[in-house]
Design a protein around this motif. Structure first.
Motif, mmCIF file in Angstrom:
data_model
loop_
_atom_site.group_PDB
_atom_site.id
_atom_site.type_symbol
_atom_site.label_atom_id
_atom_site.label_comp_id
_atom_site.label_asym_id
_atom_site.label_seq_id
_atom_site.Cartn_x
_atom_site.Cartn_y
_atom_site.Cartn_z
ATOM 1 N N ASP A 294 0.760 -1.173 -0.083
ATOM 2 C CA ASP A 294 -0.026 -0.133 -0.106
ATOM 3 C C ASP A 294 0.876 1.196 -0.017
ATOM 4 N N LEU A 295 2.125 1.151 0.513
ATOM 5 C CA LEU A 295 3.082 2.410 0.459
ATOM 6 C C LEU A 295 3.013 3.005 -1.026
ATOM 7 N N ALA A 296 3.082 2.314 -2.221
ATOM 8 C CA ALA A 296 3.165 2.276 -3.407
ATOM 9 C C ALA A 296 1.954 3.452 -4.015
ATOM 10 N N LYS A 297 0.775 3.569 -3.144
ATOM 11 C CA LYS A 297 -0.143 4.314 -3.169
ATOM 12 C C LYS A 297 0.190 5.934 -2.853
ATOM 13 N N VAL A 298 1.390 6.088 -2.192
ATOM 14 C CA VAL A 298 1.646 7.327 -1.679
ATOM 15 C C VAL A 298 2.398 7.974 -2.882
ATOM 16 N N LYS A 299 1.990 9.237 -3.249
ATOM 17 C CA LYS A 299 2.424 10.127 -4.342
ATOM 18 C C LYS A 299 4.113 10.069 -4.438
ATOM 19 N N GLY A 300 4.843 9.782 -5.342
ATOM 20 C CA GLY A 300 6.277 9.701 -5.365
ATOM 21 C C GLY A 300 6.946 8.582 -5.019
ATOM 22 N N ILE A 301 6.235 7.620 -4.574
ATOM 23 C CA ILE A 301 6.863 6.181 -4.093
ATOM 24 C C ILE A 301 6.184 5.187 -5.050
ATOM 25 N N GLY A 302 7.254 4.530 -5.798
ATOM 26 C CA GLY A 302 6.851 3.452 -6.647
ATOM 27 C C GLY A 302 7.010 2.001 -6.026
ATOM 28 N N GLU A 303 6.647 1.180 -6.860
ATOM 29 C CA GLU A 303 6.734 -0.167 -6.610
ATOM 30 C C GLU A 303 8.258 -0.457 -6.221
#
Length: 87
Positions: free
Chosen positions: A60-69
Motif C-alpha cells: 500500500d505504500l506505493a499508493k503514496v505520491k512519489g513512491i513507486g513499486e
C-alpha cells in the motif's frame, strides 16, 4: 576519495537501520530508515496515513505520491506495520 568515503558511510548507515513501523513513525524516522525515502516523501507517507488510515499492507505504500513499486520492493525487509509480530 572523500566523496567515496561519504557515500560508503551513507550506504552503511542505511544498511544497519532498524525496521520502521510506517503506521506510527514520524517523518524523520521514516526518512532515516528507508532507502530512497527523504524527508519530503516521508512527510507524504504521514499525510497519506492521516487521510486514509493505517497501511494494511507494505504494498500500500506505493499508493503514496512519489513512491513507486521499486522503492517498496527494496525496503520491504525494513518496513513493519504492527508493533508486535503476529503469532
Amino acid at each position: 576519495m572523500k566523496y567515496l568515503l561519504a557515500l560508503f558511510a551513507l550506504i552503511t548507515f542505511n544498511a544497519f537501520a532498524e525496521p520502521v513501523n510506517i503506521n506510527t513513525a514520524d517523518a524523520e524516522t521514516i526518512a532515516n530508515s528507508l532507502n530512497g525515502i527523504g524527508i519530503k516523501k516521508a512527510e507524504a507517507i504521514i499525510e497519506h496515513r492521516t487521510k486514509e488510515g493505517d497501511f494494511k499492507s507494505v504494498d500500500d505504500l506505493a499508493k503514496v505520491k512519489g513512491i513507486g513499486e521499486k522503492t517498496v520492493e527494496k525496503n520491504k525487509a525494513d518496513i513493519i506495520l504492527t508493533s508486535s509480530p503476529k503469532k
